[in-house]
Scaffold this motif. Structure first.
Motif, PDB file in Angstrom:
ATOM      1  N   GLU A 175     -59.288  35.531  15.520  1.00 49.20           N
ATOM      2  CA  GLU A 175     -58.826  35.194  16.862  1.00 49.20           C
ATOM      3  C   GLU A 175     -60.033  34.748  17.670  1.00 49.20           C
ATOM      4  OE1 GLU A 175     -57.457  38.159  20.054  1.00 49.20           O
ATOM      5  OE2 GLU A 175     -55.553  37.433  19.191  1.00 49.20           O
ATOM      6  N   GLU A 176     -60.056  33.477  18.021  1.00 51.96           N
ATOM      7  CA  GLU A 176     -61.191  32.897  18.732  1.00 51.96           C
ATOM      8  C   GLU A 176     -60.825  32.715  20.202  1.00 51.96           C
ATOM      9  OE1 GLU A 176     -63.480  29.486  16.941  1.00 51.96           O
ATOM     10  OE2 GLU A 176     -62.832  28.518  18.824  1.00 51.96           O
ATOM     11  N   THR A 177     -61.299  33.624  21.054  1.00 48.67           N
ATOM     12  CA  THR A 177     -61.050  33.501  22.491  1.00 48.67           C
ATOM     13  C   THR A 177     -61.964  32.431  23.072  1.00 48.67           C
ATOM     14  OG1 THR A 177     -62.733  35.139  23.069  1.00 48.67           O
ATOM     15  CG2 THR A 177     -60.494  35.968  22.614  1.00 48.67           C
ATOM     16  N   ALA A 178     -61.690  32.062  24.310  1.00 47.24           N
ATOM     17  CA  ALA A 178     -62.543  31.080  24.986  1.00 47.24           C
ATOM     18  C   ALA A 178     -63.973  31.602  25.085  1.00 47.24           C
ATOM     19  CB  ALA A 178     -61.981  30.773  26.373  1.00 47.24           C
ATOM     20  N   LEU A 180     -57.441  30.629  20.200  1.00 45.56           N
ATOM     21  CA  LEU A 180     -56.937  29.970  18.999  1.00 45.56           C
ATOM     22  C   LEU A 180     -57.032  30.935  17.819  1.00 45.56           C
ATOM     23  CD1 LEU A 180     -58.595  26.451  19.403  1.00 45.56           C
ATOM     24  CD2 LEU A 180     -56.192  27.025  19.753  1.00 45.56           C
ATOM     25  N   THR A 181     -55.971  30.995  17.042  1.00 44.89           N
ATOM     26  CA  THR A 181     -55.936  31.841  15.846  1.00 44.89           C
ATOM     27  C   THR A 181     -55.884  30.946  14.617  1.00 44.89           C
ATOM     28  OG1 THR A 181     -54.772  33.577  17.065  1.00 44.89           O
ATOM     29  CG2 THR A 181     -54.696  33.682  14.665  1.00 44.89           C
ATOM     30  N   HIS A 239     -57.342  19.207  12.302  1.00 44.19           N
ATOM     31  CA  HIS A 239     -57.756  20.487  11.748  1.00 44.19           C
ATOM     32  C   HIS A 239     -58.551  21.306  12.768  1.00 44.19           C
ATOM     33  CE1 HIS A 239     -57.523  19.102   7.298  1.00 44.19           C
ATOM     34  NE2 HIS A 239     -56.480  19.836   7.610  1.00 44.19           N
ATOM     35  N   TYR A 240     -58.307  22.610  12.768  1.00 44.14           N
ATOM     36  CA  TYR A 240     -59.190  23.523  13.475  1.00 44.14           C
ATOM     37  C   TYR A 240     -59.262  24.813  12.656  1.00 44.14           C
ATOM     38  CZ  TYR A 240     -61.907  25.688  17.067  1.00 44.14           C
ATOM     39  OH  TYR A 240     -62.950  26.253  17.746  1.00 44.14           O
ATOM     40  N   GLN A 241     -60.478  25.185  12.250  1.00 38.58           N
ATOM     41  CA  GLN A 241     -61.701  24.432  12.421  1.00 38.58           C
ATOM     42  C   GLN A 241     -61.714  23.185  11.507  1.00 38.58           C
ATOM     43  OE1 GLN A 241     -64.642  24.985  14.141  1.00 38.58           O
ATOM     44  NE2 GLN A 241     -63.993  26.847  15.173  1.00 38.58           N
ATOM     45  N   ALA A 245     -53.905  23.332  10.396  1.00 37.33           N
ATOM     46  CA  ALA A 245     -53.480  22.021  10.876  1.00 37.33           C
ATOM     47  C   ALA A 245     -52.595  22.146  12.110  1.00 37.33           C
ATOM     48  CB  ALA A 245     -52.733  21.271   9.766  1.00 37.33           C
ATOM     49  N   LEU A 246     -52.877  21.316  13.114  1.00 31.22           N
ATOM     50  CA  LEU A 246     -52.062  21.251  14.325  1.00 31.22           C
ATOM     51  C   LEU A 246     -51.544  19.826  14.466  1.00 31.22           C
ATOM     52  CD1 LEU A 246     -54.777  23.163  14.992  1.00 31.22           C
ATOM     53  CD2 LEU A 246     -53.487  23.532  17.088  1.00 31.22           C
TER      54      LEU A 246
END
Length: 339
Positions: free
Chosen positions: A125-128, A298-299, A244-246, A272-273
């Motif tokens: 879980e990537e917070t701001a 973003l997770t 893609h992220y990442q 993928a988004l």
């Protein structure tokens, strides 16, 4: 004395270890050396065009009697090859005689070895705050030292120029659309293209803001138009565009593939988004034109062998576990004292 050709280098590969095998994609990742420098070979079976291929003639694995270079860019080399002894010329391979695609990375770095090795994955879980404090320095480091040289080679017309589907050199609106080297360029069911934007101020999804929505919509329309113009059998609603992220590298790019293409982990939730969904999310964000993905959590998943996991998220996980354990211990002690 002339320098060895990429084909010569490929023949010099000395096998060390099998670092991964994927039965779904029928691929193997091999670690070895070429001229004493680390090298990785990624060999996979090409997609079969069942309209023209008799599946009863499926070839058994063997030594490769024919190898032809498809493209070369910096340390990356892509080949078509055949396991069939009767196919020996580059023309025969290009005309459908190839049954194997090979990617050669040479010289390979430790980061490459980690990336292509089998590994467990973790959801993070990537917070701001985590992005700004921990991940952004990692992104900056990944953009330094010529790591994006192969991307700039494409944008500047120094590499893969003959493969380009669309070239728009406008510094803001422009992009380069070309077939991804994962695709055999023939089988429409596995069509896979990629658009590299000319803008160099966007590293990833994190840099997209609400003000970028009109640009993203134009980009989306022009990518679809370019693919359909090049491949008339493909209709707009037979394409999926995603980010893609990442990402694998930090220069903004969009993947445009056939909806029937099975991209495995590369198209999975947590990686993928869909571009259309990204645009919609930006449109509905509050906070004005500067609001964007830099401000959200973003997770996604990362491999345990990745630098991102080992350098950022593993430490954060251990810290969180320690804090949770301490909180539980404090609660137990507190209850006992109260009693």
């Amino acid at each position: 004395m002339s320098s060895p050709t990429p084909e010569d280098l490929l023949r010099q590969f000395k096998f060390s270890f099998l670092i991964n095998q994927d039965t779904r994609t029928k691929s193997v990742n091999l670690l070895g050396t070429i001229a004493s420098a680390p090298a990785i070979l990624i060999a996979e079976k090409t997609a079969f065009d069942i309209s023209a291929f008799n599946l009863s003639h499926f070839p058994a694995p063997a030594l490769l009697p024919a190898v032809a270079l498809v493209e070369k860019n910096d340390i990356y080399h892509w080949f078509l090859a055949s396991t069939v002894s009767g196919v020996r010329t580059a023309d025969a391979l290009a005309q459908g005689g190839a049954d194997v695609k090979i990617t050669m990375i040479w010289p390979a770095t430790e980061a490459h070895v980690r990336k292509y090795s089998k590994q467990n994955v973790r959801m993070v879980e990537e917070t701001a705050e985590v992005y700004r404090r921990c991940v952004w320095p990692y992104v900056q480091a990944k953009r330094e030292g010529g790591r994006l040289g192969w991307v700039y080679n494409i944008l500047e017309g120094k590499a893969e120029a003959e493969s380009v589907i669309v070239r728009d050199d406008d510094p803001v609106e422009g992009f380069i659309l070309l077939p991804d080297l994962k695709w055999d360029r023939k089988t429409m069911a596995s069509l896979y293209t990629m658009a590299l934007v000319q803008r160099r101020d966007i590293t990833s999804l994190r840099d997209l803001k609400k003000r970028d929505v009109p640009w993203l919509k134009r980009l989306q329309a022009n990518i679809i138009k370019g693919v359909c113009a090049k491949y008339p059998s493909v209709e707009p609603d037979q394409l999926k565009l995603y980010i893609h992220y990442q990402p694998s590298y930090y220069h903004f790019h969009i993947h445009a593939v056939s909806v029937t293409h099975d991209g495995g982990m590369g198209q999975a939730a947590g990686r993928a988004l869909l571009l259309g969904n990204v645009i919609s999310q930006l449109e509905w964000m509050g906070g004005g034109e500067e609001a964007g993905f830099a401000d959200v959590t973003l997770t996604y998943f990362v491999g345990e062998e990745s630098e991102l996991w080992q350098g950022v998220f593993e430490g954060l996980r251990e810290k969180r576990n320690c804090e949770e354990a301490a909180a539980v211990e404090d609660g137990v002690v507190g209850d006992g004292m109260a009693a």
